[in-house]
Design a protein around this motif. Sequence first.
Motif, short mmCIF file in Angstrom:
data_model
loop_
_atom_site.label_atom_id
_atom_site.label_comp_id
_atom_site.label_asym_id
_atom_site.label_seq_id
_atom_site.Cartn_x
_atom_site.Cartn_y
_atom_site.Cartn_z
N GLN A 15 -3.27 5.37 -41.82
CA GLN A 15 -1.99 4.85 -41.37
C GLN A 15 -2.05 3.36 -41.00
OE1 GLN A 15 -3.06 7.93 -39.24
NE2 GLN A 15 -2.76 8.79 -41.28
N GLY A 16 -2.84 2.61 -41.78
CA GLY A 16 -2.93 1.17 -41.61
C GLY A 16 -3.94 0.70 -40.58
N HIS A 17 -4.55 1.64 -39.84
CA HIS A 17 -5.47 1.26 -38.78
C HIS A 17 -6.86 0.88 -39.28
CE1 HIS A 17 -2.81 2.53 -35.52
NE2 HIS A 17 -2.57 3.63 -36.19
N TYR A 18 -7.30 1.50 -40.37
CA TYR A 18 -8.72 1.44 -40.72
C TYR A 18 -8.87 1.69 -42.21
CZ TYR A 18 -13.69 2.09 -39.29
OH TYR A 18 -15.04 1.96 -39.07
N GLY A 19 -9.87 1.02 -42.80
CA GLY A 19 -10.22 1.31 -44.18
C GLY A 19 -11.38 2.30 -44.18
N MET A 20 -12.54 1.83 -44.67
CA MET A 20 -13.76 2.63 -44.60
C MET A 20 -14.87 1.73 -44.07
SD MET A 20 -13.59 4.72 -48.22
CE MET A 20 -12.21 5.84 -48.55
N GLY A 21 -15.12 1.81 -42.76
CA GLY A 21 -16.10 0.93 -42.14
C GLY A 21 -15.61 -0.48 -41.89
N LEU A 22 -14.33 -0.73 -42.14
CA LEU A 22 -13.70 -2.03 -41.91
C LEU A 22 -12.29 -1.80 -41.38
CD1 LEU A 22 -14.43 -4.06 -45.20
CD2 LEU A 22 -15.39 -4.54 -42.96
N PHE A 23 -11.76 -2.75 -40.64
CA PHE A 23 -10.35 -2.66 -40.29
C PHE A 23 -9.72 -4.05 -40.37
CE2 PHE A 23 -12.48 -3.01 -36.09
CZ PHE A 23 -11.81 -4.10 -35.53
N PRO A 24 -8.41 -4.11 -40.69
CA PRO A 24 -7.72 -5.39 -40.79
C PRO A 24 -7.10 -5.80 -39.47
CG PRO A 24 -6.28 -3.65 -41.56
CD PRO A 24 -7.56 -2.98 -41.11
N GLU A 25 -6.92 -7.09 -39.29
CA GLU A 25 -6.15 -7.59 -38.15
C GLU A 25 -5.31 -8.77 -38.63
OE1 GLU A 25 -6.44 -8.99 -33.50
OE2 GLU A 25 -8.20 -8.19 -34.53
N LYS A 26 -3.99 -8.62 -38.47
CA LYS A 26 -3.07 -9.69 -38.85
C LYS A 26 -2.89 -10.63 -37.67
CE LYS A 26 1.33 -10.57 -41.17
NZ LYS A 26 2.54 -9.95 -41.78
N LEU A 27 -3.21 -11.90 -37.88
CA LEU A 27 -3.17 -12.89 -36.82
C LEU A 27 -1.77 -13.51 -36.72
CD1 LEU A 27 -6.64 -14.53 -37.53
CD2 LEU A 27 -6.06 -12.81 -35.79
N PRO A 28 -1.47 -14.22 -35.63
CA PRO A 28 -0.12 -14.77 -35.43
C PRO A 28 0.36 -15.66 -36.56
CG PRO A 28 -1.39 -14.92 -33.41
CD PRO A 28 -2.33 -14.45 -34.45
N CYS A 29 -0.55 -16.34 -37.26
CA CYS A 29 -0.15 -17.23 -38.35
C CYS A 29 0.11 -16.48 -39.65
CB CYS A 29 -1.22 -18.28 -38.58
SG CYS A 29 -2.86 -17.59 -38.99
N GLY A 30 -0.08 -15.16 -39.66
CA GLY A 30 0.13 -14.37 -40.86
C GLY A 30 -1.13 -14.06 -41.64
N THR A 31 -2.23 -14.72 -41.33
CA THR A 31 -3.50 -14.45 -42.00
C THR A 31 -4.05 -13.10 -41.55
OG1 THR A 31 -4.05 -16.80 -42.18
CG2 THR A 31 -5.89 -15.25 -42.28
N THR A 32 -4.53 -12.30 -42.50
CA THR A 32 -5.18 -11.03 -42.19
C THR A 32 -6.68 -11.19 -42.38
OG1 THR A 32 -3.26 -9.69 -42.79
CG2 THR A 32 -5.40 -8.59 -42.79
N VAL A 33 -7.44 -10.82 -41.36
CA VAL A 33 -8.89 -10.85 -41.46
C VAL A 33 -9.42 -9.43 -41.44
CG1 VAL A 33 -9.18 -13.15 -40.49
CG2 VAL A 33 -9.07 -11.19 -38.94
N TRP A 34 -10.60 -9.27 -42.02
CA TRP A 34 -11.25 -7.96 -42.12
C TRP A 34 -12.60 -8.00 -41.43
CZ3 TRP A 34 -9.08 -3.68 -44.45
CH2 TRP A 34 -7.88 -3.92 -45.16
N GLY A 35 -12.95 -6.90 -40.79
CA GLY A 35 -14.26 -6.85 -40.14
C GLY A 35 -14.39 -5.65 -39.26
N HIS A 36 -15.18 -5.77 -38.20
CA HIS A 36 -15.41 -4.66 -37.27
C HIS A 36 -15.88 -5.24 -35.95
CE1 HIS A 36 -16.06 -0.47 -36.13
NE2 HIS A 36 -15.69 -0.10 -37.34
N ASN A 37 -15.75 -4.45 -34.91
CA ASN A 37 -16.33 -4.82 -33.62
C ASN A 37 -17.45 -3.84 -33.29
OD1 ASN A 37 -14.80 -2.57 -33.07
ND2 ASN A 37 -13.73 -3.44 -31.33
N GLY A 38 -18.22 -4.17 -32.27
CA GLY A 38 -19.30 -3.30 -31.85
C GLY A 38 -19.48 -3.37 -30.35
N ARG A 39 -19.43 -2.23 -29.72
CA ARG A 39 -19.64 -2.18 -28.27
C ARG A 39 -20.72 -1.14 -27.97
NH1 ARG A 39 -14.77 -1.34 -26.68
NH2 ARG A 39 -14.31 -3.43 -25.92
N ILE A 40 -21.70 -1.57 -27.23
CA ILE A 40 -22.73 -0.67 -26.74
C ILE A 40 -23.12 -1.22 -25.37
CG2 ILE A 40 -24.68 -1.92 -27.78
CD1 ILE A 40 -25.92 0.85 -28.45
N SER A 41 -23.70 -0.43 -24.53
CA SER A 41 -24.00 -0.87 -23.17
C SER A 41 -24.71 -2.22 -23.17
CB SER A 41 -24.86 0.18 -22.47
OG SER A 41 -25.01 -0.12 -21.11
#
Length: 379
Positions: A309-335
């Motif tokens: 539903q637009g949230h996630y691809g496969m191991g990547l997710f998109p983020e549309k920035l205020p200027c209209g550019t969409t970037v692809w990547g991932h974040n990582g959180r661990i203790s």
Amino acid sequence: MPNTRTLLAIPLAVTLICLASASAPPAAKPATEATLPLLVTRGKAPAAALLAREAPWSTTVPGAPDPPPDRRATQRPLWHFAHVNRPTADKSDGDATRIRRAEHFRAGSITKTFIATVVLQLAAEHRLSLSDPVKRHLPGLARGNALDGRAPTLRALLTHTSGLADHTTGPRGLVPLTPTQAVRTALALPATTPGRWSYSNTNYVLLGMVIKQVTGRSYAAETARRIITPLRLSGTSFPGTRTTLPPPHGRAYTTGGRDVTALNPAVAGAAGELISTLADLDRFYAALLTGRLLPVPQLRQMLNTRAAQGHYGMGLFPEKLPCGTTVWGHNGRISGSYVRTAATRDGDRVLTFRVNTDRLADPALERTLLAAQFCPGAP
């Protein structure tokens, strides 16, 4: 021999050149360098750092053609590194929290992009199909438990639409578990709705088990063989149950200030075990998005977000920035560590930033930093 008029003109020319140099404004700092300190002040991180990678052909004169593809491989990318640490009266403590460019850190869920890439490579080789139910590859695990009845596919695992609960949200979420224990812990928790996106680390734990079943090698060994070694990611590794970080490394802290540099990453496994560096993550995402790791059909599937539903691809997710550019990547959180990598779709521009704590006190700062990097004219 120069004449008298020429000799008199030389000092004047030198003077004009010096005046022009003196009056020229200094080169502006990248917008990210001005934004980065906010991660320490408003974000409350002990220290923060970023490394941006830009292919040289994306900074040519506007309107000038890009160099042909056969010349791109010979061109060296441009790099920009910046870091900042929280001021402290204790000089030794300030040095301990400083982040250096080459140091190793725990990359958390960025591991998922590596795992997804290996699974899609195996699909391209017809060694598995994304439509395969998990039980086809892990019959022993499915037999006699709820996983058999749900029959999630590999595609559902990759896109977080399997309906499997996240084993890290339960009472044993911070306890190191074997992959089988992690799956059984998840099955004891309330399920989510199959077909609807719901982020679950359990999905990628299962994918790590599938990789081993299909290849006969652990997900760590297979990822090293297929990605880490070919790309020469010398600072990237899967530590298994090793609690220490390779040198050089800094310190890692919880949001409460507790030192958690020593950590058993089995708590994350195939969903978040990876150790890496800023440069290695930039190189990896650039290689992935420029098509060096996957054939076109598999890369297209990786970037398709319809199933989630637009949230996630496969191991990547998109983020549309205020200027209209969409970037692809991932974040990582661990203790003790939070990392974010984002890149343009063509892989020409990549940014990885990190803080040496679990999360930012102001999460909106992440989007602010990405906009500073990828939006032209951002403050």
